[in-house]
Write an enzyme that holds these catalytic residues in place. Structure first.
Site, short mmCIF file in Angstrom:
data_model
loop_
_atom_site.label_atom_id
_atom_site.label_comp_id
_atom_site.label_asym_id
_atom_site.label_seq_id
_atom_site.Cartn_x
_atom_site.Cartn_y
_atom_site.Cartn_z
N LYS A 165 14.80 33.28 26.87
CA LYS A 165 15.78 32.48 26.14
C LYS A 165 17.18 33.06 26.29
CE LYS A 165 17.31 32.48 21.95
NZ LYS A 165 17.46 32.59 20.50
N ASP A 219 15.01 27.39 21.92
CA ASP A 219 15.11 28.08 20.62
C ASP A 219 14.29 27.28 19.61
OD1 ASP A 219 16.57 25.83 19.98
OD2 ASP A 219 18.12 26.94 18.91
#
Ligand code: SF4
Length: 245
Positions: free
Chosen positions: A151, A170
């Site tokens: 991420k 996310d």
């Protein structure tokens, strides 16, 4: 009725979108139909044409550190601590030389501060020792930096370098990808792989920014504001709180 950043009402945009066939169980018949995915991307783009990363930063290093700090924490909270952090330790070299207690004190309010302090200190070291003081620009290299998983690497590559090698997943992207039936998976890694298959690569970077905005403002976790949602006519989620049909 809420206003989108463009000034157009979200419902006005939704009224122009096609309706996709809903199965009895509340699921869409062909959720990954290219025209449906395109309509979702179009709706998001119209609603959030200026969506960008909400973490304040001036360079790739600051964005990487801010993203590490944003784990289990809001961007607003991170933005409150980073000015003092970067004033005290503005470079990877300075961060590598910082003491852990100093770092911990500066980032305490972001939560998990002991682990995060170790990560950003270690990140400074690795960036100095392995990458000559510059944040690397490949996924493989970024994953060698302490505290950086896919991420964070995707955030840095996409938002700073404009390189789309993956999709930022996310908590908002995870939730909305499920509600919009773009995936049946539940882990960020698997959801990312599914999104990379159904979303054109040219949209990977913007898609994440737009979905994060939408997740914060409209498709919120507990009680999504479906009556104000630009994607309402495309969405057959069981979580819907309101439906036009
Ligand atoms: S659940 Fe509601 S707010 Fe979320 S995408 Fe579907 S219609 Fe929009």
């Amino acid at each position: 009725m809420s206003k989108s950043p463009t000034g157009a009402t979200a419902r006005a945009i939704a009224a122009t979108e096609p309706v996709f066939e809903r199965l009895k169980n509340g699921r869409t018949k062909k959720p990954l139909a290219p025209e449906r995915v395109a309509a979702i991307l179009d709706g998001l783009k119209k609603a959030y044409p200026k969506a960008v990363c909400a973490l304040n930063h001036r360079n790739a290093w600051e964005l990487m550190v801010a993203t590490i700090l944003s784990a289990q924490c809001t961007d607003v909270r991170v933005n409150l601590v980073t000015p003092a952090l970067f004033a005290a330790f503005p470079t990877p070299k300075a961060m590598a030389a910082a003491s852990l207690p100093e770092l911990e004190e500066l980032i305490r309010t972001t939560g998990f501060f002991r682990n995060k302090a170790k990560s950003i200190q270690g990140a400074g070291r690795v960036v100095m020792e392995e990458f000559g003081g510059k944040v690397p620009q490949t996924m493989e290299e970024l994953l060698r930096v302490p505290g950086v998983a896919r991420k964070t690497a995707n955030v840095v590559l996409g938002s700073w370098f404009g390189i789309a090698v993956g999709v930022v997943v996310d908590t908002h992207v995870l939730r909305l990808s499920g509600r919009l039936e773009l995936t049946k998976q539940s882990t960020p890694e698997k959801v990312e792989q599914d999104l990379m298959k159904v979303i054109p690569q040219a949209s990977w970077i913007d898609f994440s920014h737009e979905v994060i905005f939408h997740g914060r403002q409209i498709c919120i976790a507990r009680k999504p504001r479906c009556a104000d949602c630009t994607l309402e006519r495309l969405c057959n989620s069981a979580d819907k709180t309101w439906s036009s049909r």
